[in-house]
Design a protein around this motif. Structure first.
Motif, PDB file in Angstrom:
ATOM      1  N   THR A   1      -5.150   3.384   8.649  1.00  0.00           N
ATOM      2  CA  THR A   1      -5.582   3.171   7.176  1.00  0.00           C
ATOM      3  C   THR A   1      -4.998   1.777   6.520  1.00  0.00           C
ATOM      4  OG1 THR A   1      -5.440   5.660   6.950  1.00  0.00           O
ATOM      5  CG2 THR A   1      -5.397   4.466   5.017  1.00  0.00           C
TER       6      THR A   1
ATOM      7  N   THR B   1       0.731  -1.319   0.001  1.00  0.00           N
ATOM      8  CA  THR B   1       0.060   0.021  -0.010  1.00  0.00           C
ATOM      9  C   THR B   1       0.901   1.442   0.042  1.00  0.00           C
ATOM     10  OG1 THR B   1      -0.037  -0.053   2.450  1.00  0.00           O
ATOM     11  CG2 THR B   1      -2.072  -0.962   1.113  1.00  0.00           C
TER      12      THR B   1
ATOM     13  N   LYS C   1     -11.388   1.187   4.397  1.00  0.00           N
ATOM     14  CA  LYS C   1     -10.676   2.415   3.900  1.00  0.00           C
ATOM     15  C   LYS C   1     -10.140   2.264   2.906  1.00  0.00           C
ATOM     16  CE  LYS C   1     -10.189   4.494   8.742  1.00  0.00           C
ATOM     17  NZ  LYS C   1      -9.312   4.926   9.752  1.00  0.00           N
TER      18      LYS C   1
ATOM     19  N   LEU D   1     -10.343   4.423  -0.461  1.00  0.00           N
ATOM     20  CA  LEU D   1      -9.561   5.049  -1.247  1.00  0.00           C
ATOM     21  C   LEU D   1      -9.115   4.878  -2.456  1.00  0.00           C
ATOM     22  CD1 LEU D   1      -6.583   4.978   1.883  1.00  0.00           C
ATOM     23  CD2 LEU D   1      -7.543   7.211   0.649  1.00  0.00           C
TER      24      LEU D   1
ATOM     25  N   LEU E   1      -2.292   8.575   5.611  1.00  0.00           N
ATOM     26  CA  LEU E   1      -2.162   7.455   4.692  1.00  0.00           C
ATOM     27  C   LEU E   1      -1.334   6.359   5.130  1.00  0.00           C
ATOM     28  CD1 LEU E   1      -2.609   9.455   1.348  1.00  0.00           C
ATOM     29  CD2 LEU E   1      -4.220   7.862   2.370  1.00  0.00           C
ATOM     30  N   LYS E   2      -0.240   6.629   5.747  1.00  0.00           N
ATOM     31  CA  LYS E   2       0.878   5.719   6.283  1.00  0.00           C
ATOM     32  C   LYS E   2       0.525   5.140   7.732  1.00  0.00           C
ATOM     33  CE  LYS E   2       5.097   6.128   4.871  1.00  0.00           C
ATOM     34  NZ  LYS E   2       5.424   5.107   3.976  1.00  0.00           N
TER      35      LYS E   2
ATOM     36  N   SER F   1      -0.121   4.989  -0.839  1.00  0.00           N
ATOM     37  CA  SER F   1      -0.935   5.781  -0.353  1.00  0.00           C
ATOM     38  C   SER F   1      -0.459   6.953   0.381  1.00  0.00           C
ATOM     39  CB  SER F   1      -1.720   5.006   0.841  1.00  0.00           C
ATOM     40  OG  SER F   1      -0.741   4.401   1.764  1.00  0.00           O
TER      41      SER F   1
ATOM     42  N   LEU G   1     -10.897  12.225  -0.822  1.00  0.00           N
ATOM     43  CA  LEU G   1      -9.668  11.324  -0.105  1.00  0.00           C
ATOM     44  C   LEU G   1      -9.653  11.879   1.309  1.00  0.00           C
ATOM     45  CD1 LEU G   1      -6.976  11.893  -2.724  1.00  0.00           C
ATOM     46  CD2 LEU G   1      -8.084   9.867  -2.139  1.00  0.00           C
TER      47      LEU G   1
ATOM     48  N   VAL H   1      -3.008   5.812  -3.282  1.00  0.00           N
ATOM     49  CA  VAL H   1      -4.140   5.053  -2.996  1.00  0.00           C
ATOM     50  C   VAL H   1      -4.314   4.069  -4.220  1.00  0.00           C
ATOM     51  CG1 VAL H   1      -5.152   7.099  -2.033  1.00  0.00           C
ATOM     52  CG2 VAL H   1      -5.433   6.913  -4.198  1.00  0.00           C
TER      53      VAL H   1
ATOM     54  N   VAL I   1     -10.258   8.639   4.537  1.00  0.00           N
ATOM     55  CA  VAL I   1      -9.358   8.411   5.511  1.00  0.00           C
ATOM     56  C   VAL I   1     -10.035   8.875   6.926  1.00  0.00           C
ATOM     57  CG1 VAL I   1      -7.417   8.319   4.296  1.00  0.00           C
ATOM     58  CG2 VAL I   1      -7.860  10.319   5.267  1.00  0.00           C
TER      59      VAL I   1
END
Length: 585
Positions: free
Chosen positions: A353, A116, A359, A363, A348-349, A119, A279, A127, A283
């Motif tokens: 998530t 991922t 999620k 995303l 995102l990291k 992301s 976005l 994403v 999240v």
């Protein structure tokens, strides 16, 4: 039932169908025997009659055995939704020896972070790394346009990466009537050149002010009917007009960036207002900070001093406000946008998530629908590969900075800016030469030490330097210009013009045999070559039948007598990093 549905899939949540396998770090489709088909597009699941199990693998059938659905530990039926989302490990089939030694598993968090990885790619790229949940569906979401030959041909895994991220002010989608210029054709309202180092240890996000005065070059552009049209350039205009104005496409913004910075982007990505809203909602919001109260009726942002979680409409208002921060101009708004992108990257990291199928599905949907990419990135697999490369970055080594500018001296009332000629070239040069803007320990330290060692030692007299000069990407006539300079000004009389190189190079190189090291050091000192430019190898016979070194002028060649020593340290400019919150004032 829509085109994506199958059978009884209408009432099934895709997130309930995909389960994280801790052994592989990937999401896998898990269905009970009574389920008809996955509600997301993908390969047809073989039926039990085909001799396959529920995951598509072959089963051994003896006697009256029939394929069984995957089971979780200690159960005879598929695990409940909550257990599957935690990535519960499937139980081994009955009959397998209970005393079998368990296999040591790698860190699930690390595996999930790898696949991922995209992301964190600022609103747009990463994403897509969740794309293989349902590849065909996500591919259909993506809009692509031609790069018109303005790019390098697409990013490469073994090279530094330069991605041009463009946010347009065109009003698209419901709910955006109150934002931007109602008559805008979609200008380059927000532009960031994202440079990712070759070793993936660091990255630099360079914001380009929309009101920067630039020259927009002529832009060959592919039309909807497939024909080509050259859109004439403009001199001394705002940078944001490189997109939208006179039907210019993102490839024209690419050409403008190349002319401005000397850096040719590998790919571009364009997003509209909806990208920020969808976005951040996917999240569950991002955290931002203000050093004072803001009430901006033009952007609709009303927030008190301190830290806030924002999403949707409020997030869009945050990145668009400018009248209530700093000096009220575009440069002040850039600071807000950089803070927002850093916050989004951290979110995102984050584990909340990365380990949530729900999620990740959101995303993937939001990211691919928000994207317009160049035709080299139109496949979800290519986007995933890019996301994985970006996912290797640590937020503390992602630096945000802005092209150095000054107020336009031609204006009494300052509305535009021009390049700061004293500072901007050093910024562009550092990025071109893959220099980190953060204090990061480079992975190739041993390599750099070896390169530096090539310059140490005795130097042969200039009269003993024997070299063939080839043009490998420099301007036409460069090889002859260097020859004249070396012979007439530097005393390198045993030199000759060998014409064009068989291939073009980004960097100038000097190849030499072991017994020519002293000659190489002398020529490096004359031309200002770095240790990285020196390539130990073999000599080549010159026109007189004697062994000679080979100097190949690359695209970085700036002219005879101009030093080619690359910078090793980034210039001192205002910057921030993605791992820290910097409250906007």
């Amino acid at each position: 039932m829509d085109a994506q549905g199958r059978g009884r899939a209408d009432n099934i949540d895709p997130a309930d169908q995909w389960v994280l396998n801790p052994n592989t770090g990937e999401y896998e489709l898990r269905l009970s025997p009574s389920a008809a088909q996955s509600p997301v597009p993908g390969p047809r699941r073989p039926s039990p009659g085909d001799g396959d199990d529920a995951t598509g693998g072959r089963t051994r059938q003896t006697g009256d055995q029939t394929p069984q659905a995957p089971r979780t530990r200690g159960t005879e039926v598929p695990a409940p939704r909550s257990a599957r989302r935690r990535g519960a490990e499937p139980e081994a089939p009955q009959g397998r020896r209970a005393s079998r030694r368990p296999v040591k598993k790698k860190s699930t968090a690390k595996k999930v972070l790898l696949w991922t990885g995209g992301s964190m790619a600022f609103v747009l790229v990463a994403v897509s790394a969740a794309g293989y949940l349902y590849i065909k569906h996500l591919n259909d979401n993506i809009t692509s346009v031609s790069d018109d030959g303005a790019s390098t041909g697409g990013f490469r895994k073994d090279e530094a990466i330069n991605i041009l991220l463009i946010g347009t002010d065109k009003r698209t989608g419901a709910g955006n009537e109150g934002y931007g210029d109602s008559g805008s054709v979609g200008h380059a309202d927000t532009t960031i050149l994202l440079h990712v180092s070759k070793d993936r240890s660091n990255a630099t996000a360079l914001s380009i002010p929309r009101d920067l005065i630039v020259n927009v070059p002529d832009c060959p552009t592919e039309q909807e009917d497939g024909t080509k049209k050259v859109i004439p350039g403009s001199q001394g205009v705002r940078f944001n007009t490189s997109l939208g104005q006179d039907d210019r496409t993102p490839s024209c913004t690419m050409r403008t960036v190349t002319e401005l910075t000397g850096i040719k982007p590998d790919d571009f990505m364009v997003a509209d207002f909806n990208a920020v809203k969808t976005l951040t909602e996917a999240v569950d919001g991002v955290d931002v900070c203000l050093a004072k109260d803001i009430d901006d009726p033009k952007s609709h942002l009303k927030l008190s001093k301190g830290t806030h979680k924002i999403s949707g409409e409020q997030a869009l208002a945050f990145v668009r406000t400018r009248h209530s921060v700093g000096f009220g101009g575009d440069l002040s708004r850039i600071g807000l946008q950089q803070q927002f992108l850093g916050a989004l990257m951290r979110k995102l990291k984050g584990n909340d998530t990365l380990t949530s199928p729900t999620k990740m599905v959101k995303l993937a949907e939001a990211g691919t629908k928000a994207l317009t990419v160049d035709d080299k990135l139109k496949d979800i697999g290519k986007l995933k590969d890019l996301g994985l490369e970006l996912g290797k970055l640590d937020p503390k080594n992602l630096a945000f900075t802005t092209v150095p500018v000054v107020d336009n001296p031609a204006e009494k009332v300052h509305a535009t800016v021009v390049l700061n000629d004293a500072k901007a070239p050093a910024v562009f040069d550092a990025i071109r030469n893959d220099v980190s803007f953060t204090d990061v320990k480079k992975k190739e330290k041993a390599t750099k030490d070896a390169q530096a060692a090539r310059l140490k030692g005795t130097k042969a007299p200039a009269s003993e330097v024997r070299v063939r000069i080839l043009n490998g990407g420099a301007q036409a006539g460069s090889a002859q210009a260097v020859l004249n300079w070396l012979q007439n000004d530097e005393g390198v009389t045993k030199s000759e013009n060998a014409g064009n190189a068989p291939a073009q190079l980004a960097k100038t190189t000097l190849e030499y045999a072991p017994d020519q090291a002293a000659q190489a050091r002398r020529l490096a000192a004359i031309m200002g070559l770095s240790g990285a430019a020196l390539k130990p190898g073999e000599s080549v016979t010159n026109s007189q039948g004697l062994p000679a070194m080979t100097l190949t002028l690359g695209k970085d060649f700036k002219g005879a007598g101009v030093s080619l020593t690359a910078p090793t340290k980034a210039p001192d400019v205002d910057k921030s990093t993605a791992d820290k919150v910097k409250c906007a004032a």
